[in-house]
Design a protein around this motif. Structure first.
Motif, PDB file in Angstrom:
ATOM      1  N   SER A 161       0.828  -1.208   0.000  1.00 28.88           N
ATOM      2  CA  SER A 161       0.000   0.000   0.000  1.00 28.88           C
ATOM      3  C   SER A 161       0.857   1.251   0.000  1.00 28.88           C
ATOM      4  N   LEU A 162       1.998   1.211   0.672  1.00 24.79           N
ATOM      5  CA  LEU A 162       2.895   2.351   0.648  1.00 24.79           C
ATOM      6  C   LEU A 162       3.481   2.562  -0.733  1.00 24.79           C
ATOM      7  N   LEU A 163       3.930   1.494  -1.339  1.00 27.57           N
ATOM      8  CA  LEU A 163       4.625   1.599  -2.606  1.00 27.57           C
ATOM      9  C   LEU A 163       3.681   1.791  -3.782  1.00 27.57           C
ATOM     10  N   ALA A 164       2.399   1.580  -3.551  1.00 25.37           N
ATOM     11  CA  ALA A 164       1.431   1.804  -4.620  1.00 25.37           C
ATOM     12  C   ALA A 164       1.318   3.302  -4.875  1.00 25.37           C
ATOM     13  N   THR A 165       1.095   3.656  -6.116  1.00 25.59           N
ATOM     14  CA  THR A 165       0.918   5.065  -6.432  1.00 25.59           C
ATOM     15  C   THR A 165      -0.558   5.361  -6.551  1.00 25.59           C
ATOM     16  N   GLY A 166      -0.902   6.604  -6.376  1.00 30.16           N
ATOM     17  CA  GLY A 166      -2.295   6.996  -6.519  1.00 30.16           C
ATOM     18  C   GLY A 166      -2.700   7.933  -5.411  1.00 30.16           C
ATOM     19  N   SER A 167      -3.624   8.818  -5.736  1.00 30.06           N
ATOM     20  CA  SER A 167      -4.047   9.829  -4.774  1.00 30.06           C
ATOM     21  C   SER A 167      -4.896   9.257  -3.663  1.00 30.06           C
ATOM     22  N   GLY A 168      -5.507   8.102  -3.883  1.00 28.88           N
ATOM     23  CA  GLY A 168      -6.361   7.512  -2.858  1.00 28.88           C
ATOM     24  C   GLY A 168      -5.596   7.034  -1.643  1.00 28.88           C
ATOM     25  N   LEU A 169      -4.281   6.938  -1.737  1.00 25.89           N
ATOM     26  CA  LEU A 169      -3.479   6.420  -0.636  1.00 25.89           C
ATOM     27  C   LEU A 169      -3.613   7.276   0.605  1.00 25.89           C
ATOM     28  N   LEU A 170      -3.650   8.580   0.448  1.00 24.63           N
ATOM     29  CA  LEU A 170      -3.717   9.458   1.605  1.00 24.63           C
ATOM     30  C   LEU A 170      -5.098   9.495   2.237  1.00 24.63           C
ATOM     31  N   ASP A 171      -6.110   8.982   1.545  1.00 25.26           N
ATOM     32  CA  ASP A 171      -7.446   8.911   2.122  1.00 25.26           C
ATOM     33  C   ASP A 171      -7.594   7.702   3.035  1.00 25.26           C
ATOM     34  N   ASP A 172      -6.588   6.869   3.087  1.00 27.60           N
ATOM     35  CA  ASP A 172      -6.595   5.661   3.894  1.00 27.60           C
ATOM     36  C   ASP A 172      -6.679   6.036   5.369  1.00 27.60           C
ATOM     37  N   PRO A 173      -7.475   5.306   6.165  1.00 22.83           N
ATOM     38  CA  PRO A 173      -7.567   5.626   7.589  1.00 22.83           C
ATOM     39  C   PRO A 173      -6.248   5.430   8.331  1.00 22.83           C
ATOM     40  N   GLN A 174      -5.307   4.751   7.753  1.00 26.63           N
ATOM     41  CA  GLN A 174      -4.017   4.533   8.397  1.00 26.63           C
ATOM     42  C   GLN A 174      -2.964   5.478   7.820  1.00 26.63           C
ATOM     43  N   GLU A 175      -3.377   6.683   7.483  1.00 27.14           N
ATOM     44  CA  GLU A 175      -2.478   7.652   6.852  1.00 27.14           C
ATOM     45  C   GLU A 175      -1.209   7.880   7.664  1.00 27.14           C
ATOM     46  N   GLU A 176      -1.334   7.961   8.981  1.00 31.39           N
ATOM     47  CA  GLU A 176      -0.153   8.203   9.811  1.00 31.39           C
ATOM     48  C   GLU A 176       0.834   7.048   9.715  1.00 31.39           C
ATOM     49  N   ARG A 177       0.320   5.834   9.629  1.00 33.13           N
ATOM     50  CA  ARG A 177       1.185   4.656   9.498  1.00 33.13           C
ATOM     51  C   ARG A 177       1.914   4.681   8.155  1.00 33.13           C
ATOM     52  N   VAL A 178       1.194   5.055   7.110  1.00 31.73           N
ATOM     53  CA  VAL A 178       1.796   5.133   5.779  1.00 31.73           C
ATOM     54  C   VAL A 178       2.870   6.218   5.755  1.00 31.73           C
ATOM     55  N   GLU A 179       2.578   7.361   6.357  1.00 30.67           N
ATOM     56  CA  GLU A 179       3.562   8.438   6.412  1.00 30.67           C
ATOM     57  C   GLU A 179       4.804   8.003   7.197  1.00 30.67           C
ATOM     58  N   ALA A 180       4.585   7.287   8.288  1.00 29.56           N
ATOM     59  CA  ALA A 180       5.719   6.776   9.068  1.00 29.56           C
ATOM     60  C   ALA A 180       6.543   5.808   8.224  1.00 29.56           C
ATOM     61  N   LEU A 181       5.878   4.959   7.469  1.00 28.17           N
ATOM     62  CA  LEU A 181       6.583   4.013   6.614  1.00 28.17           C
ATOM     63  C   LEU A 181       7.420   4.735   5.566  1.00 28.17           C
ATOM     64  N   LYS A 182       6.882   5.782   4.985  1.00 28.18           N
ATOM     65  CA  LYS A 182       7.640   6.560   3.996  1.00 28.18           C
ATOM     66  C   LYS A 182       8.927   7.102   4.625  1.00 28.18           C
ATOM     67  N   GLY A 183       8.808   7.663   5.815  1.00 25.26           N
ATOM     68  CA  GLY A 183       9.990   8.183   6.495  1.00 25.26           C
ATOM     69  C   GLY A 183      10.979   7.089   6.848  1.00 25.26           C
ATOM     70  N   CYS A 184      10.473   5.959   7.272  1.00 28.04           N
ATOM     71  CA  CYS A 184      11.345   4.855   7.668  1.00 28.04           C
ATOM     72  C   CYS A 184      12.060   4.241   6.470  1.00 28.04           C
ATOM     73  N   LEU A 185      11.436   4.240   5.321  1.00 26.03           N
ATOM     74  CA  LEU A 185      12.099   3.714   4.129  1.00 26.03           C
ATOM     75  C   LEU A 185      13.372   4.484   3.818  1.00 26.03           C
ATOM     76  N   THR A 186      13.366   5.781   4.096  1.00 22.54           N
ATOM     77  CA  THR A 186      14.559   6.592   3.814  1.00 22.54           C
ATOM     78  C   THR A 186      15.709   6.243   4.752  1.00 22.54           C
ATOM     79  N   LYS A 187      15.409   5.587   5.861  1.00 28.59           N
ATOM     80  CA  LYS A 187      16.443   5.226   6.832  1.00 28.59           C
ATOM     81  C   LYS A 187      17.134   3.899   6.505  1.00 28.59           C
ATOM     82  N   LEU A 188      16.583   3.154   5.555  1.00 31.80           N
ATOM     83  CA  LEU A 188      17.204   1.891   5.153  1.00 31.80           C
ATOM     84  C   LEU A 188      18.458   2.168   4.338  1.00 31.80           C
ATOM     85  N   SER A 189      19.362   1.208   4.327  1.00 26.02           N
ATOM     86  CA  SER A 189      20.546   1.329   3.472  1.00 26.02           C
ATOM     87  C   SER A 189      20.074   1.328   2.016  1.00 26.02           C
TER      88      SER A 189
END
Length: 183
Positions: free
Chosen positions: A98-126
């Motif tokens: 769901s994070l890696l999927a593209t589309g505007s509907g992603l931010l309408d997801d009730p777990q928006e904060e989790r998705v945003e956290a995942l985006k930030g955490c992906l940048t911390k990976l090697s």
């Protein structure tokens, strides 16, 4: 004379088994995403095969075989976790996809904060771990192809993906806790 129903059933069962074998590396990869212990994942794969074999008559050709098998495998992983008493924090395939999927509907997801956290955490990976995650979940490459692209062994791919998922799960949970979000 052979009963045609028995012959048809045997052929159907054999075709389902052949499909399972054809897709076994993908099925194993999905199981490893939920159960990172190789030995236990292999046990779950075997249990999944036994269940698929026993329920092969329920599968209708022309429908999505992998979805059907993935559902069975998910239940087998959950059974394995209950039996072992382990409830390791692993990021689900659905969360990563769901994070890696593209589309505007992603931010309408009730777990928006989790998705945003995942985006930030992906940048911390090697960079290599991030590339492996992208190849697996955004581009849907099997472990064997990822190994070729990254010049790793297939087992190294499984280990890297497992570690990356564990790190992502831990990072997301820490990020959500720091924001006061109930996990």
């Amino acid at each position: 004379m052979t009963d045609p129903t028995i012959t048809r059933t045997r052929t159907h069962n054999e075709e389902v088994a052949a499909l399972f074998l054809k897709h076994s590396s993908r099925i194993r990869g999905m199981i490893l995403s939920m159960q990172p212990d190789f030995a236990r994942a292999d046990d779950v794969l075997q249990e999944t095969f036994l269940t698929v074999s026993a329920k092969s008559e329920q599968f209708k050709f022309g429908t999505d075989f992998l979805s059907w098998v993935y559902q069975i495998a998910r239940y087998k992983v959950l059974e394995d976790r209950r039996r072992s008493g382990k409830t390791t924090e692993q990021l689900s395939i659905a969360s990563i996809e769901s994070l890696l999927a593209t589309g505007s509907g992603l931010l309408d997801d009730p777990q928006e904060e989790r998705v945003e956290a995942l985006k930030g955490c992906l940048t911390k990976l090697s960079p290599k771990a991030r590339q492996a995650i992208e190849l697996r979940y955004a581009r849907e490459h099997p472990a064997s192809e990822i190994a070729t692209v990254l010049r790793w062994t297939v087992d190294s791919v499984y280990v890297a993906l497992s570690r990356a998922r564990s790190l992502l799960a831990k990072c997301i949970n820490e990020d959500l806790r720091s924001k006061g979000v109930t996990i």
